[in-house]
Scaffold this motif. Structure first.
Motif, PDB file in Angstrom:
ATOM      1  N   LEU A  19       6.295 -13.228  -1.313  1.00 42.62           N
ATOM      2  CA  LEU A  19       5.053 -12.897  -0.602  1.00 42.62           C
ATOM      3  C   LEU A  19       5.250 -11.742   0.365  1.00 42.62           C
ATOM      4  CD1 LEU A  19       3.574 -16.447   0.116  1.00 42.62           C
ATOM      5  CD2 LEU A  19       2.830 -14.760  -1.583  1.00 42.62           C
ATOM      6  N   GLU A  20       6.374 -11.749   1.076  1.00 41.38           N
ATOM      7  CA  GLU A  20       6.662 -10.656   2.016  1.00 41.38           C
ATOM      8  C   GLU A  20       6.858  -9.338   1.272  1.00 41.38           C
ATOM      9  OE1 GLU A  20       7.833 -14.478   3.976  1.00 41.38           O
ATOM     10  OE2 GLU A  20       8.307 -13.602   2.031  1.00 41.38           O
ATOM     11  N   LEU A  21       7.540  -9.418   0.133  1.00 38.36           N
ATOM     12  CA  LEU A  21       7.764  -8.212  -0.662  1.00 38.36           C
ATOM     13  C   LEU A  21       6.440  -7.674  -1.204  1.00 38.36           C
ATOM     14  CD1 LEU A  21       9.733  -6.188  -1.902  1.00 38.36           C
ATOM     15  CD2 LEU A  21      10.002  -7.763  -3.836  1.00 38.36           C
ATOM     16  N   ALA A  22       5.576  -8.551  -1.695  1.00 39.06           N
ATOM     17  CA  ALA A  22       4.265  -8.116  -2.210  1.00 39.06           C
ATOM     18  C   ALA A  22       3.449  -7.433  -1.117  1.00 39.06           C
ATOM     19  CB  ALA A  22       3.507  -9.307  -2.791  1.00 39.06           C
ATOM     20  N   ALA A  23       3.460  -7.996   0.084  1.00 39.01           N
ATOM     21  CA  ALA A  23       2.712  -7.392   1.204  1.00 39.01           C
ATOM     22  C   ALA A  23       3.301  -6.029   1.576  1.00 39.01           C
ATOM     23  CB  ALA A  23       2.724  -8.335   2.407  1.00 39.01           C
ATOM     24  N   LEU A  24       4.625  -5.944   1.607  1.00 37.10           N
ATOM     25  CA  LEU A  24       5.288  -4.681   1.919  1.00 37.10           C
ATOM     26  C   LEU A  24       4.923  -3.616   0.884  1.00 37.10           C
ATOM     27  CD1 LEU A  24       7.657  -3.120   3.507  1.00 37.10           C
ATOM     28  CD2 LEU A  24       9.014  -3.784   1.539  1.00 37.10           C
ATOM     29  N   LEU A  25       4.961  -3.983  -0.395  1.00 44.07           N
ATOM     30  CA  LEU A  25       4.629  -3.034  -1.452  1.00 44.07           C
ATOM     31  C   LEU A  25       3.175  -2.589  -1.368  1.00 44.07           C
ATOM     32  CD1 LEU A  25       6.552  -4.675  -4.428  1.00 44.07           C
ATOM     33  CD2 LEU A  25       7.128  -2.536  -3.258  1.00 44.07           C
ATOM     34  N   HIS A  26       2.276  -3.519  -1.087  1.00 46.11           N
ATOM     35  CA  HIS A  26       0.856  -3.175  -0.984  1.00 46.11           C
ATOM     36  C   HIS A  26       0.629  -2.153   0.134  1.00 46.11           C
ATOM     37  CE1 HIS A  26      -3.466  -3.657  -1.263  1.00 46.11           C
ATOM     38  NE2 HIS A  26      -3.493  -3.821   0.047  1.00 46.11           N
ATOM     39  N   ARG A  27       1.148  -2.439   1.316  1.00 48.37           N
ATOM     40  CA  ARG A  27       0.985  -1.515   2.460  1.00 48.37           C
ATOM     41  C   ARG A  27       1.710  -0.200   2.213  1.00 48.37           C
ATOM     42  NH1 ARG A  27       2.008  -6.179   5.115  1.00 48.37           N
ATOM     43  NH2 ARG A  27       4.110  -5.509   5.641  1.00 48.37           N
ATOM     44  N   GLY A  28       2.932  -0.289   1.691  1.00 47.97           N
ATOM     45  CA  GLY A  28       3.717   0.915   1.457  1.00 47.97           C
ATOM     46  C   GLY A  28       3.077   1.837   0.439  1.00 47.97           C
ATOM     47  N   ARG A  29       2.543   1.263  -0.628  1.00 46.69           N
ATOM     48  CA  ARG A  29       1.899   2.087  -1.656  1.00 46.69           C
ATOM     49  C   ARG A  29       0.668   2.793  -1.114  1.00 46.69           C
ATOM     50  NH1 ARG A  29       3.179  -2.511  -6.048  1.00 46.69           N
ATOM     51  NH2 ARG A  29       5.149  -1.614  -6.763  1.00 46.69           N
ATOM     52  N   ALA A  30      -0.121   2.105  -0.317  1.00 50.89           N
ATOM     53  CA  ALA A  30      -1.313   2.729   0.266  1.00 50.89           C
ATOM     54  C   ALA A  30      -0.907   3.889   1.182  1.00 50.89           C
ATOM     55  CB  ALA A  30      -2.134   1.693   1.030  1.00 50.89           C
ATOM     56  N   HIS A  31       0.105   3.663   2.008  1.00 46.87           N
ATOM     57  CA  HIS A  31       0.598   4.718   2.906  1.00 46.87           C
ATOM     58  C   HIS A  31       1.135   5.893   2.091  1.00 46.87           C
ATOM     59  CE1 HIS A  31       3.629   6.901   5.226  1.00 46.87           C
ATOM     60  NE2 HIS A  31       2.827   6.679   6.256  1.00 46.87           N
ATOM     61  N   ASN A  32       1.963   5.599   1.110  1.00 46.95           N
ATOM     62  CA  ASN A  32       2.582   6.665   0.330  1.00 46.95           C
ATOM     63  C   ASN A  32       1.562   7.483  -0.443  1.00 46.95           C
ATOM     64  OD1 ASN A  32       4.961   5.674   1.334  1.00 46.95           O
ATOM     65  ND2 ASN A  32       5.767   4.979  -0.623  1.00 46.95           N
ATOM     66  N   GLN A  33       0.559   6.808  -0.993  1.00 44.02           N
ATOM     67  CA  GLN A  33      -0.492   7.525  -1.714  1.00 44.02           C
ATOM     68  C   GLN A  33      -1.197   8.501  -0.780  1.00 44.02           C
ATOM     69  OE1 GLN A  33      -3.754   5.171  -3.111  1.00 44.02           O
ATOM     70  NE2 GLN A  33      -4.667   6.865  -4.222  1.00 44.02           N
ATOM     71  N   ALA A  34      -1.508   8.059   0.417  1.00 44.43           N
ATOM     72  CA  ALA A  34      -2.221   8.904   1.378  1.00 44.43           C
ATOM     73  C   ALA A  34      -1.388  10.099   1.850  1.00 44.43           C
ATOM     74  CB  ALA A  34      -2.646   8.065   2.591  1.00 44.43           C
TER      75      ALA A  34
END
Length: 158
Positions: A19-34
């Motif tokens: 769950l922690e990894l999924a949350a990290l990936l979700h936030r990280g991907r949004a940041h990286n895309q931007a």
């Protein structure tokens, strides 16, 4: 564009499950895309992280030195290599994620110091380490979080 690579490793501070990894990936991907950042995160069940960040120098260095280093969920962050690059190695992913066994990281990083943490000290020059990571990532399943523009291509190279 001033394409820049930064490769680092760290250790989770406490439990870091699915769950922690999924949350990290979700936030990280949004940041990286931007911010035009791509890369891959290699994670082990014992909480080790090895990550390649690639994109504009300012964005990559800000992410690592001002965001990642201040994240209290991990410690012993260590840059293994950074510098300018001719092309992206993981262009299709805002943050691909490849699970690994601790032995995989030991093999990738070479000699491990006897500090009890299993963190290596600058094991290879950046181009060699990047090539080893590319080969390792290509050998297994990578979760890419399809849905972001950078994640639309399944290939690793531009």
């Amino acid at each position: 564009m001033d394409l820049y690579h930064l490769i680092y490793q760290s250790q989770a501070l406490g439990e870091f499950g699915a769950l922690e990894l999924a949350a990290l990936l979700h936030r990280g991907r949004a940041h990286n895309q931007a911010h035009g950042i791509s890369g891959v995160l290699v994670h082990t069940a014992n909480g080790r992280f090895l990550q390649v960040l690639e994109g504009p120098q300012t964005a990559v260095r800000h992410l690592y030195y001002h965001v990642i280093l201040s994240d209290t969920r991990h410690f012993h962050c260590q840059v293994l290599g950074e510098g300018f690059a001719a092309q992206r190695s993981f262009a299709g992913w805002t943050m691909g994620c490849r699970m690994a066994h601790p032995d995989d990281l030991r093999a990738l990083l070479g000699e491990v110091p006897a500090d009890g943490l299993g963190l290596a000290h600058r094991p290879y020059p950046r181009p060699q380490l990047l090539a080893l990571l590319e080969a390792f990532v290509a050998q297994g399943a990578v979760e890419t979080g399809q849905g972001h523009p950078l994640d639309s291509r399944p290939t690793r190279h531009s």
